[in-house]
Design an enzyme around this catalytic site. Structure first.
Site, short mmCIF file in Angstrom:
data_model
loop_
_atom_site.label_atom_id
_atom_site.label_comp_id
_atom_site.label_asym_id
_atom_site.label_seq_id
_atom_site.Cartn_x
_atom_site.Cartn_y
_atom_site.Cartn_z
N SER A 67 1.03 -1.23 0.30
CA SER A 67 -0.02 -0.14 -0.01
C SER A 67 1.04 1.30 -0.03
O SER A 67 1.92 1.14 0.34
CB SER A 67 -1.08 0.14 1.13
OG SER A 67 -2.09 -1.04 1.29
N1 SAH Z 1 -1.44 -4.71 4.02
C1 SAH Z 1 -0.64 -4.63 2.49
C2 SAH Z 1 -1.41 -4.40 1.30
C3 SAH Z 1 -1.83 -5.94 0.01
S1 SAH Z 1 -3.06 -5.35 -0.55
C4 SAH Z 1 1.02 -4.23 2.34
O1 SAH Z 1 1.35 -3.44 3.65
O2 SAH Z 1 1.74 -4.67 2.31
C5 SAH Z 1 -4.12 -6.18 -0.25
C6 SAH Z 1 -3.24 -7.66 0.03
O3 SAH Z 1 -4.81 -8.75 1.11
C7 SAH Z 1 -3.33 -8.55 -1.38
O4 SAH Z 1 -2.20 -9.39 -0.65
C8 SAH Z 1 -4.22 -9.57 -1.36
O5 SAH Z 1 -4.09 -11.01 -1.76
C9 SAH Z 1 -5.04 -9.56 0.06
N2 SAH Z 1 -6.50 -10.37 0.58
C10 SAH Z 1 -7.63 -9.75 -0.57
N3 SAH Z 1 -8.58 -10.44 -0.17
C11 SAH Z 1 -8.22 -11.65 0.67
C12 SAH Z 1 -9.19 -11.85 1.88
N4 SAH Z 1 -9.71 -12.62 1.67
N5 SAH Z 1 -8.05 -12.55 2.99
C13 SAH Z 1 -7.05 -12.37 3.03
N6 SAH Z 1 -6.36 -11.19 2.16
C14 SAH Z 1 -6.81 -10.82 1.40
#
Ligand code: SAH
Length: 217
Positions: A67
């Site tokens: 993010s």
């Molecule tokens: N918090 C992360 C942002 C990652 S982007 C960081 O600091 O880098 C969002 C993430 O949510 C992705 O890795 C995606 O695979 C995950 N995601 C999407 N749907 C999800 C679900 N139902 N359960 C767990 N993770 C999920």
């Protein structure tokens, strides 16, 4: 390859990034302090070190992104973390946001649905500095009932609706911060759970997240 060198150059770039996030309206000094402490370039391939200190999202593989720092700061400020609170994060991704929460002394339970991303954090040395951070492979729509209830819940992917199971796993008085889908973009929402029947909902700015998807892969 990850790097594990945090030089004066990196610290300087990080300090400038934090200044720019402050100028965009983030006021919570503990949150800004956490962003200053956590070396964001450790979370990207060493080829992209410079980009780590630009205020934007960046690809981390599997069609996912780390993010944008401003977004991390924004969601963390809304959560208003106190030391030792139990926090559930949905969407571990790079684990950057999870480390920011751990830096604020929260007990972090972070869940990721993509096995490859979950596995890629297994040998990540920096995470050992945060013994109160635990990573799980699973579907965030189901949460982590074994570890509930949580003081706070953070969703870091675009939620199509408020996941029922997560609302149940939130303590009365606790809050959940999530970007709720409004078509093209998402609006940041904060729910405060009053009791098992009711909650109040506040709306904030618009953002653009990758989708929260059902099931594991
Ligand atoms: N918090 C992360 C942002 C990652 S982007 C960081 O600091 O880098 C969002 C993430 O949510 C992705 O890795 C995606 O695979 C995950 N995601 C999407 N749907 C999800 C679900 N139902 N359960 C767990 N993770 C999920």
């Amino acid at each position: 390859m990850r790097t594990s060198q945090d030089t004066y150059l990196h610290k300087g770039l990080r300090s400038k990034l934090v200044d720019s996030i402050r100028s965009k309206g983030i006021t919570n000094e503990s949150v800004l302090g956490a962003l200053l402490s956590v070396p964001r370039h450790f979370f990207l391939d060493s080829a992209f070190e410079k980009q780590a200190y630009e205020d934007r999202a960046f690809p981390i593989g599997e069609d996912q992104t780390i993010s944008q720092p401003y977004t991390v700061a924004y969601q963390t400020q809304l959560l208003d973390i106190r030391p030792f609170e139990k926090v559930l994060e949905v969407g571990t991704g790079s684990a950057y946001q999870a480390c920011i929460l751990a830096e604020l002394k929260a007990k972090v339970y972070s869940i990721e649905r993509q096995k490859k991303l979950y596995d890629s954090n297994k040998g990540f040395a920096l995470l050992k500095q945060y013994p109160a951070l635990r990573l799980f492979y699973g579907d965030g729509f189901e949460g982590l009932p074994t570890f509930a209830p949580f003081d706070k819940i953070l969703i870091t992917a675009a939620a199509p609706h408020i996941p029922d199971a997560l609302l149940k796993q939130l303590k009365p008085g606790g809050c959940m911060v999530l970007p709720l889908d409004e078509g093209e973009n998402q609006r940041m929402h904060r729910l405060i759970k009053l009791d098992n029947q009711s909650y109040v909902q506040e709306k904030f700015d618009e953002f653009s997240f990758v989708p929260m998807l059902v099931g594991k892969r």
